[in-house]
Write a protein that holds these residues in place. Sequence first.
Motif, mmCIF file in Angstrom:
data_model
loop_
_atom_site.group_PDB
_atom_site.id
_atom_site.type_symbol
_atom_site.label_atom_id
_atom_site.label_comp_id
_atom_site.label_asym_id
_atom_site.label_seq_id
_atom_site.Cartn_x
_atom_site.Cartn_y
_atom_site.Cartn_z
ATOM 1 N N ASN A 1 -0.027 1.095 -3.812
ATOM 2 C CA ASN A 1 -1.218 0.241 -3.665
ATOM 3 C C ASN A 1 -1.564 -0.496 -4.954
ATOM 4 N N LYS B 1 0.819 -1.215 0.000
ATOM 5 C CA LYS B 1 0.000 0.000 0.000
ATOM 6 C C LYS B 1 0.847 1.256 0.000
ATOM 7 N N SER C 1 -5.180 -2.036 1.814
ATOM 8 C CA SER C 1 -4.286 -2.664 0.849
ATOM 9 C C SER C 1 -5.098 -3.386 -0.221
#
Length: 464
Positions: free
Chosen positions: A354, A349, A403
């Motif tokens: 991400n 992330k 995430s």
Amino acid sequence: MKTFPENFLWGAATSAPQSEGASRIDGKSDSTWDKWFEMAPERFNDNQGPQITSDMYHQYKEDVQRMKAIGMNSFRTSISWTRLLPDGQHLNPKAVAFYRDYFQELKANGIEPIINLFHFDMPWWLMEKGGWESRESVDTFAYYAKTAFQAFGDLVQNWTTFNEPMVHIECSYLQGYHYPAIHDFKKAVQAGYHTLMAHIKAVSEFRKLQIENAKIGILLNISPAYAKSDAPEDLRAKEIADHLNIFSFLDTTVLGQVPDFLIEILAANQLLPKTVAGDKALIANNPVDFVGMNYYQPFRVQAKLDGKQPAEDPSDLYASYVWPNRRMNEYRGWEIYPEALYDVAMLMKTKYHNIPWFVSENGMGVADEARFADKTGMIQDDYRIAFMQEHLVQLQRGIEAGSHCFGYHAWTFADCWSWLNGYRNRYGFYSVDLADHQKRTVKKSGLWFKTLTENNGFEATEFE
């Protein structure tokens, strides 16, 4: 209830050399594994070579039904380079027919194929030219990749180039577990660079073809480094370990650049690889669409005070240490530390914008599993269920924290052959009886996985 995103990919992973068998029939040429077993069978556990393995080459239709029975909606395997292009140039029609039917069978049963191109099975004809030590391997692999994209692009939407490139580099050139089993840090770095450029050129060929709705990624083994202390020398050991083992491929394939710190470390130890003009631009212009992360264990490091200079081995740059609170899978000698999967999720992330990623391998290998069978013959592998649940708790934490993880693949669907280890340790949702034509029998973990996929999650209060 720990739940996961809608359309989450629940599946399992294997590879062609570990599952297909049929290693010397229907036009397939030899890989390094076929030849090494021929030359030195005594190095292989219990004389178990690559000839038959789990025989998915002949049992794939039934295996797809077994996948469906335990709720899998996706499956990752690989294409055998030596089956598709036995001489590196000419298509093997029997291989094309096999893989097309295999992939169609998966899709017809609601199982999305994720297809990898290289899982440690170097063609022998290329090994004789130097394998990954030779720059010729870069363009040779790119041609193979292009051929596969053209042959199966209408069936496969998700492609990956390499599985765990660091493993074939380390095992071949530092640790002695893969052919040619030599110890040469300089050659290891050069082989790693050529592997990287082979990946980059394969991605470039993929982009040129513009296959509708198709994506391409890479599968990396991730063992995050944890420093023994906050002392500067221990933190530097962690930084070196992470750059050599993780950031070397993640930065180049996702961010499009080789980390400056890695270049400094290699230069200081006279390990810089030979490059070709234009490589840097190719790396910058061919990032991946997604990443698969194979996670089994963390990496505990501390400063190395007496390492050789220049380094002759990674252990000259950092030392491992035993965390006093560790839990172990004694069969593999691996620490069990599910919390690292949350750390991996946060790494993706924060450091890697991400990018979409999935857990492409996670599982527990155990020896002599037959002793855990009940009266019906079903293996009661509660240890495997607990292992996966603990990791899924941490994964779900990472997803809740933002995430972009889109799937979880266990290693593996059915017990598979594992290189020099043969069938010593078993990982599958299905057991494989080598004495009875590779007969499959579902384990308790397979039934658990079916419930997991039906609910898109599980009750996990005991692991919090």
